[in-house]
Write an enzyme that holds these catalytic residues in place. Structure first.
Site, short mmCIF file in Angstrom:
data_model
loop_
_atom_site.label_atom_id
_atom_site.label_comp_id
_atom_site.label_asym_id
_atom_site.label_seq_id
_atom_site.Cartn_x
_atom_site.Cartn_y
_atom_site.Cartn_z
N GLY A 240 0.76 -1.24 0.00
CA GLY A 240 0.00 0.00 0.00
C GLY A 240 0.79 1.29 0.00
NE ARG A 277 -0.05 2.45 -5.92
CZ ARG A 277 -1.17 2.48 -6.64
NH1 ARG A 277 -1.18 3.08 -7.80
NH2 ARG A 277 -2.28 1.93 -6.18
NE ARG A 313 -2.95 3.30 -11.32
CZ ARG A 313 -2.90 4.46 -10.74
NH1 ARG A 313 -2.37 5.49 -11.38
NH2 ARG A 313 -3.34 4.63 -9.52
CE1 TYR A 317 -8.80 1.91 -9.72
CE2 TYR A 317 -6.78 2.13 -10.98
CZ TYR A 317 -7.73 1.34 -10.36
OH TYR A 317 -7.57 -0.02 -10.38
CB CYS A 345 -14.83 4.06 -30.45
SG CYS A 345 -14.98 2.33 -30.02
CE1 TYR A 374 -1.84 -3.26 -8.67
CE2 TYR A 374 -0.78 -1.26 -7.87
CZ TYR A 374 -1.21 -2.56 -7.66
OH TYR A 374 -1.00 -3.15 -6.44
N1 LLP Z 1 -1.46 -7.02 -0.75
C1 LLP Z 1 -2.77 -7.13 -1.00
C2 LLP Z 1 -3.58 -8.10 -0.27
C3 LLP Z 1 -3.37 -6.28 -1.97
O1 LLP Z 1 -4.67 -6.37 -2.21
C4 LLP Z 1 -2.56 -5.35 -2.67
C5 LLP Z 1 -3.14 -4.47 -3.70
C6 LLP Z 1 -1.18 -5.31 -2.38
C7 LLP Z 1 -0.67 -6.15 -1.40
C8 LLP Z 1 -0.25 -4.38 -3.08
O2 LLP Z 1 -0.58 -3.05 -2.86
P1 LLP Z 1 0.39 -1.88 -3.34
O3 LLP Z 1 1.66 -1.98 -2.53
O4 LLP Z 1 0.66 -2.07 -4.78
O5 LLP Z 1 -0.37 -0.64 -3.06
N2 LLP Z 1 -5.16 -1.08 -9.60
C9 LLP Z 1 -5.06 -0.11 -8.54
C10 LLP Z 1 -4.40 -0.67 -7.29
C11 LLP Z 1 -5.09 -1.90 -6.74
C12 LLP Z 1 -4.40 -2.49 -5.53
C13 LLP Z 1 -5.01 -3.78 -5.12
N3 LLP Z 1 -4.37 -4.45 -4.03
C14 LLP Z 1 -4.32 1.12 -9.07
O6 LLP Z 1 -3.98 1.14 -10.25
O7 LLP Z 1 -4.12 2.09 -8.34
#
Ligand code: LLP
Length: 423
Positions: A240, A277, A313, A317, A345, A374
């Site tokens: 996150g 991310r 994205r 979002y 389109c 992503y």
């Molecule tokens: N662990 C779990 C259980 C998760 O659901 C996620 C992301 C992560 C780790 C990794 O999170 P990160 O470190 O990448 O924030 N498509 C969206 C983001 C969706 C994230 C879903 N879960 C975007 O483009 O912002």
């Protein structure tokens, strides 16, 4: 250090390779990842974790290209996966099964079976129904499944509503108030071995406060669970941590880990982090060519050859990605206010709206920053647009790590039903 920067002549480089050189060989659009940037992002975790009983399971969902996964695996990463497909990628990239953590709200019995057969290290269970299913599947295989329960600490991560996960109204995890019951059930199921507790409160977090609050709540739960007789050896903190898209000031990895170390001090848990991310986002860009410029009455449209199917994205979002020309504009170049749009389109097909950019013309290349996470993984072939290829740069070398499929390849997986075949 920036891994994407203009060289002395004004050409944007990925490390030691000019993006225009890659465009010349690979065509546009394409994703480009910097191995140096990936390693630097990993290193931030590695350095800050020294002396801690902690490990990183890279969240493949952010970017699951085999070369990217292998780069992290070779540096010692485990994997956080949410499907058997991602499990196969982690294994194919050489990550040992024991270092794989399987998360997700809807795992099918067949997927749980495949995971147990592969011997993966930990399953983060998200519901009582899943506890029962996993117990049954493990029983069939005659194994004990190592599990944590993912709890939902009901914390507002203050991020985009589509990527927050730790509030009561989100589908993820077991409500922290119901967690003790779930652990009691898990304790009674003979083919499960409780090893810890997991959380993940959301993505693109730019402050540490939600982590502090969530950890405090889960810490309280851990104390209760231990008093109830459960063994809680591992605490999976999730991912996150945010990155820079515009002018965000996300916390450093070091300060994040310091906070976690402080808040978990004395718990005696082995910690797991699941960053996605933060490890890949800023290490990747999307390069696209301007097809044409269309001046309108109210705004100018710069139509480029990357679209919402390549990077969803912005439209999904309302995400803001920095966009710069690959050839540095002259300092005195006039800017125009424009929308950067793709050929798909749909009115939602844009990479940026109301952007002030130095005037662009057909044939110019642009670079969309912070597209390593992503981006390619969320791409589709909508409008029968081939998936953009992925390129990895390392110093002065580059390689295509996923080629662009030909249209013939795209069509070849489809078929006519027998009754439509020509006689
Ligand atoms: N662990 C779990 C259980 C998760 O659901 C996620 C992301 C992560 C780790 C990794 O999170 P990160 O470190 O990448 O924030 N498509 C969206 C983001 C969706 C994230 C879903 N879960 C975007 O483009 O912002």
């Amino acid at each position: 250090m920036s891994f994407f920067a203009y060289d002395a002549t004004g050409d944007m480089q990925a490390e030691g390779v000019a993006l225009k050189t890659i465009a010349g060989q690979v065509g546009t659009p394409f994703y480009c990842y910097s191995a140096g940037a990936l390693r630097a992002a990993w290193q931030e975790f590695a350095v800050a974790m020294r002396g801690m009983n902690a490990s990183v399971c890279y969240a493949l969902k952010a970017n699951s290209n085999l070369a990217v996964v292998k780069l992290f695996g070779d540096l010692g990463a485990g994997a956080d996966i949410v499907s058997v497909g991602e499990m196969r990628r982690a294994l194919a990239a050489g990550i040992p099964a024991k270092k794989i953590v399987y998360s997700g709200v809807g795992k099918k019995p067949s997927e749980l079976m495949a995971a147990l057969q592969a011997g993966i290290g930990q399953i983060n269970v998200e519901s009582s129904a899943e506890l029962e299913t996993l117990n049954a599947v493990a029983g069939q295989l005659g194994v004990k499944a190592a599990i944590t329960i993912r709890v939902n600490p009901d914390i507002d991560a203050a991020t985009h509503e589509k990527i927050t996960t730790g509030r009561k109204e989100n589908k993820f995890g077991i409500d922290i108030d119901l967690a003790r019951e779930a652990y009691t059930l898990a304790g009674k199921l003979p083919n499960l071995q409780v090893v810890g507790v997991a959380m993940h409160i959301g993505s693109q977090l730019t402050t540490l406060d939600p982590y502090r609050d969530a950890i405090a709540r889960v810490r309280g739960l851990i104390t209760q669970l231990r008093a109830d007789g459960h063994r809680i050896d591992r605490f999976d903190i999730g991912g996150g941590l945010g990155i820079v898209y515009a002018d965000e000031q996300p916390p450093s990895v070091a300060s994040f880990l310091q906070l976690v170390a402080k808040e978990t001090d004395g718990l005696g848990c082995e910690l797991t982090f699941e960053p996605g991310r933060r490890l890949v986002g800023e290490a990747g860009v999307l390069v696209s060519e301007v097809i044409l410029v269309k001046p309108g009455v109210s705004r100018t449209f710069v139509v480029v050859d990357a679209a919402m199917n390549d990077l969803i994205r912005p439209t999904l979002y309302e995400a803001w990605h920095d966009i710069v020309p690959v050839r540095r504009p002259r300092p005195d170049a006039a800017t125009i206010r424009c929308d950067i749009v793709g050929p798909v389109c749909e009115s939602g097909d844009y990479l940026a709206q109301n952007r002030d950019l130095a005037a662009l013309s057909a044939g110019d290349l642009i670079m969309v920053r912070s597209a390593g996470a992503y981006g390619a993984v969320m791409a589709s072939s909508y409008n029968t647009r081939p998936l953009a290829p992925e390129v990895l740069v390392d110093g002065t070398r580059f390689a295509v790590v996923r080629p662009r499929p030909s249209i013939d390849e795209m069509l070849s997986s489809e078929r006519f039903p027998p009754w439509m075949e020509p006689a």
